[in-house]
Design an enzyme around this catalytic site. Structure first.
Site, mmCIF file in Angstrom:
data_model
loop_
_atom_site.group_PDB
_atom_site.id
_atom_site.type_symbol
_atom_site.label_atom_id
_atom_site.label_comp_id
_atom_site.label_asym_id
_atom_site.label_seq_id
_atom_site.Cartn_x
_atom_site.Cartn_y
_atom_site.Cartn_z
ATOM 1 N N LYS A 35 50.168 -36.216 125.611
ATOM 2 C CA LYS A 35 49.123 -37.258 125.699
ATOM 3 C C LYS A 35 49.704 -38.623 125.347
ATOM 4 C CE LYS A 35 44.944 -34.670 124.586
ATOM 5 N NZ LYS A 35 43.852 -34.472 123.653
ATOM 6 N N THR A 122 32.900 -35.284 114.007
ATOM 7 C CA THR A 122 31.686 -34.651 113.480
ATOM 8 C C THR A 122 32.113 -33.671 112.386
ATOM 9 O OG1 THR A 122 30.677 -34.882 115.644
ATOM 10 C CG2 THR A 122 29.661 -33.279 114.141
ATOM 11 N N GLU A 155 30.183 -38.008 126.864
ATOM 12 C CA GLU A 155 31.234 -38.083 127.876
ATOM 13 C C GLU A 155 30.587 -38.405 129.216
ATOM 14 O OE1 GLU A 155 33.505 -34.427 127.742
ATOM 15 O OE2 GLU A 155 33.892 -34.707 125.611
ATOM 16 N N ASN A 211 22.296 -33.254 117.304
ATOM 17 C CA ASN A 211 22.804 -32.370 118.361
ATOM 18 C C ASN A 211 21.995 -31.081 118.446
ATOM 19 O OD1 ASN A 211 24.647 -34.121 119.327
ATOM 20 N ND2 ASN A 211 26.455 -33.088 118.553
ATOM 21 N N HIS A 254 16.019 -31.425 131.460
ATOM 22 C CA HIS A 254 16.448 -30.972 132.795
ATOM 23 C C HIS A 254 16.928 -29.540 132.666
ATOM 24 C CE1 HIS A 254 16.087 -35.013 134.281
ATOM 25 N NE2 HIS A 254 16.746 -35.420 133.228
ATOM 26 N N CYS A 263 30.603 -30.382 122.193
ATOM 27 C CA CYS A 263 29.835 -30.693 120.979
ATOM 28 C C CYS A 263 28.707 -29.705 120.678
ATOM 29 C CB CYS A 263 29.262 -32.098 121.079
ATOM 30 S SG CYS A 263 30.554 -33.349 121.025
ATOM 31 N N LYS A 324 29.316 -30.871 132.694
ATOM 32 C CA LYS A 324 28.420 -31.870 133.274
ATOM 33 C C LYS A 324 29.253 -32.773 134.162
ATOM 34 C CE LYS A 324 28.541 -35.214 129.477
ATOM 35 N NZ LYS A 324 27.733 -36.054 128.631
ATOM 36 N N ARG A 331 35.377 -27.687 127.982
ATOM 37 C CA ARG A 331 35.093 -26.918 126.769
ATOM 38 C C ARG A 331 33.679 -26.332 126.810
ATOM 39 N NH1 ARG A 331 37.492 -31.222 122.416
ATOM 40 N NH2 ARG A 331 36.773 -32.687 124.003
#
Ligand code: NAD
Length: 450
Positions: A35, A122, A155, A211, A254, A263, A324, A331
């Site tokens: 990275k 978190t 995200e 969350n 939805h 998360c 999504k 993940r």
């Protein structure tokens, strides 16, 4: 103000880039060699809309740099942010804090002057206090304060979320640190973003509670969708009707194949563990976990039924695999459960995803990758829309249908208009809509908490 951001993942990179855009001088420390090499090469190792341009601009202005050298990045910093991962610990469901504490050990020797240490990751209640305890033991001479500043970005719209937050939450017990945090976020406060100061424990718990609440909304509407199918109602009409009530709100209503991502699953699990250990179990949230797990299996059952009761020897085309759209994050994506189960039942699974392939290919062993949606549909018996990327919304359904062997379209995100799909020659199956296949209901088992 000088900022050291430890961790250059989704949260660290976006936060670092946005802070540099405010005018602050930011050094982002990333320890993953690949990275870091990508970042030093002028590229971004993740897919997040707008992030490459934001980083390029601030890099050119000299406000953001990337390094693996924690010592030099921390020594002059006014603020050290911890944005490392806190994944689910295998087996226990707790948050794994090993990356947090390893980072603390790495930077502790290099603190100079008054430094505010802040968790963006978190972390469970009590972590700020524990970081402080460890730092005091490692550096009794150092002048520092530890704060909690949970991040609420999503995200796919992370930059917009970071720069236009509903609120900025700072858990802080130290007046000097409070002044530093107020100065840090002044560019957003000037735009009327509310800054909420709380105790560190309240901030830490609030992130998990937020969350868990959102995960609960998703599981709620998924169960309502199932009920809609049985009684002939339409979940989108129901969601619209209840969501326009300000007390409920229309977000996260939805229906879909279950929540996933980096998360919700791990944070819901960690909160459940925290609550059990505090002898104050959250039975409602424990049930949310069960509903979400069952959801993925019920999607498998739906697909198998729509395929005629048996998928052996059949080809299932799948559009989208990320949890999504607008992210490459795989993940805990529901596709990681649903697709292997279909392949186990003997189906050939063809897939496309606009950004997910890099990570997903190794995670979805046996799936056949296609370069676009049209290729996924070719010769398929069943087409499944799994993730609602915009490019799938614009598909020419008639053209797609003509290249398929079968005629079933299963829309796990309710993107398509059923009438349009039927006009294109499909047998259309959405979620929570009056069932046109007149199939028997998917048997639901209502389980007690484990
Ligand atoms: P990530 O895995 O994408 O990034 C973490 C990065 O930290 C990795 O690149 C890793 O190599 C690096 N790292 C680990 N230890 C390091 C060290 N000692 N020094 C330097 N770099 C180190 O994770 P993420 O998605 O950015 O999440 C980070 C935290 O933020 C988690 O606690 C997560 O729950 C929280 N969070 C994530 C999101 C999200 O949408 N991804 C939103 C809000 C909060």
């Amino acid at each position: 103000m000088k900022i050291c951001m430890i961790g250059g993942g989704y949260v660290g990179l976006v936060s670092a880039a946005c802070f540099s855009e405010f005018g602050w001088s930011v050094t982002c420390v990333e320890k993953d060699a690949d990275k870091l090499a990508t970042l030093l090469d002028g590229h971004i190792p993740i897919f997040e809309p707008g992030l490459d341009a934001l980083v390029d601009r601030n890099r050119a202005a000299g406000r953001i740099t990337f390094t693996g050298d924690v010592a030099n990045s921390v020594k002059d910093a006014d603020l050290v942010f911890l944005a490392v991962g806190t994944p689910m610990r295998r087996g226990s469901g707790h948050a794994d804090l090993s990356y947090i504490y390893a980072a603390v050990e790495e930077f502790a020797p290099h603190l100079t002057g008054f430094t505010v240490i802040t968790t963006k990751s978190t972390v469970p209640v009590g972590t700020s206090r524990e970081i402080e305890r460890r730092l005091r033991a490692l550096r009794p001479d150092a002048d520092f304060a530890v704060c909690s500043n949970p991040e609420f970005l999503r995200e796919g719209s992370a930059i917009q979320d970071f720069t236009h937050p509903d609120r900025i939450l700072v858990g802080c017990d130290d007046e000097r640190a409070k002044e530093v945090m107020s100065r840090l976020y002044k560019p957003l406060a000037l735009r009327n973003a509310p800054i909420i100061f709380t105790s560190r424990e309240s901030a830490e718990l609030a992130k998990y509670a937020a969350n868990a609440f959102l995960a609960m909304k998703i599981s709620f509407i998924n169960e309502i969708a199932d009920l809609c199918e049985e009684v002939g109602a339409d979940v989108q009409q129901v969601a619209n009707a209840i969501g326009s009530d300000g007390r409920i709100g229309n977000k996260f209503l939805h229906t879909g194949p279950g929540y996933g991502g980096s998360c919700f699953p791990k944070d819901v699990s960690a909160l459940v563990r925290t609550a059990r250990e505090a002898s104050s179990p959250l039975s409602l949230i424990e049930q949310v976990q069960i509903v979400n797990e069952e959801r993925k299996q019920s999607m498998v059952t739906k697909i198998v039924r729509a395929a005629g009761g048996d998928v052996r020897g059949k080809t299932i085309g799948v559009l989208g695999v990320t949890f999504k759209p607008n992210t490459d994050d795989m993940r805990e994506s529901p596709s990681l459960v649903i697709l292997p189960r279909l392949m186990d039942k003997g189906a050939t699974v063809k897939v496309h995803d606009p950004q997910g392939r890099r990570h997903a290919e190794a995670m979805l062993e046996g799936a056949v990758w296609c370069e676009n949606a049209a290729k996924v549909a070719e010769e398929a018996d069943v087409l499944v829309l799994m993730t609602e990327w915009n490019e799938y919304r614009a598909l020419d359904l008639s053209a797609v249908r003509k290249t398929m062997k079968g005629d079933v379209l299963i829309d796990l995100r309710n993107v398509f208009n059923p009438a349009d799909a039927e006009a294109a020659g499909f047998v259309y199956r959405g979620l929570g809509r009056p069932d046109r296949l007149l199939e028997p209901p998917v048997a639901k088992v209502v389980k007690a908490n484990p």
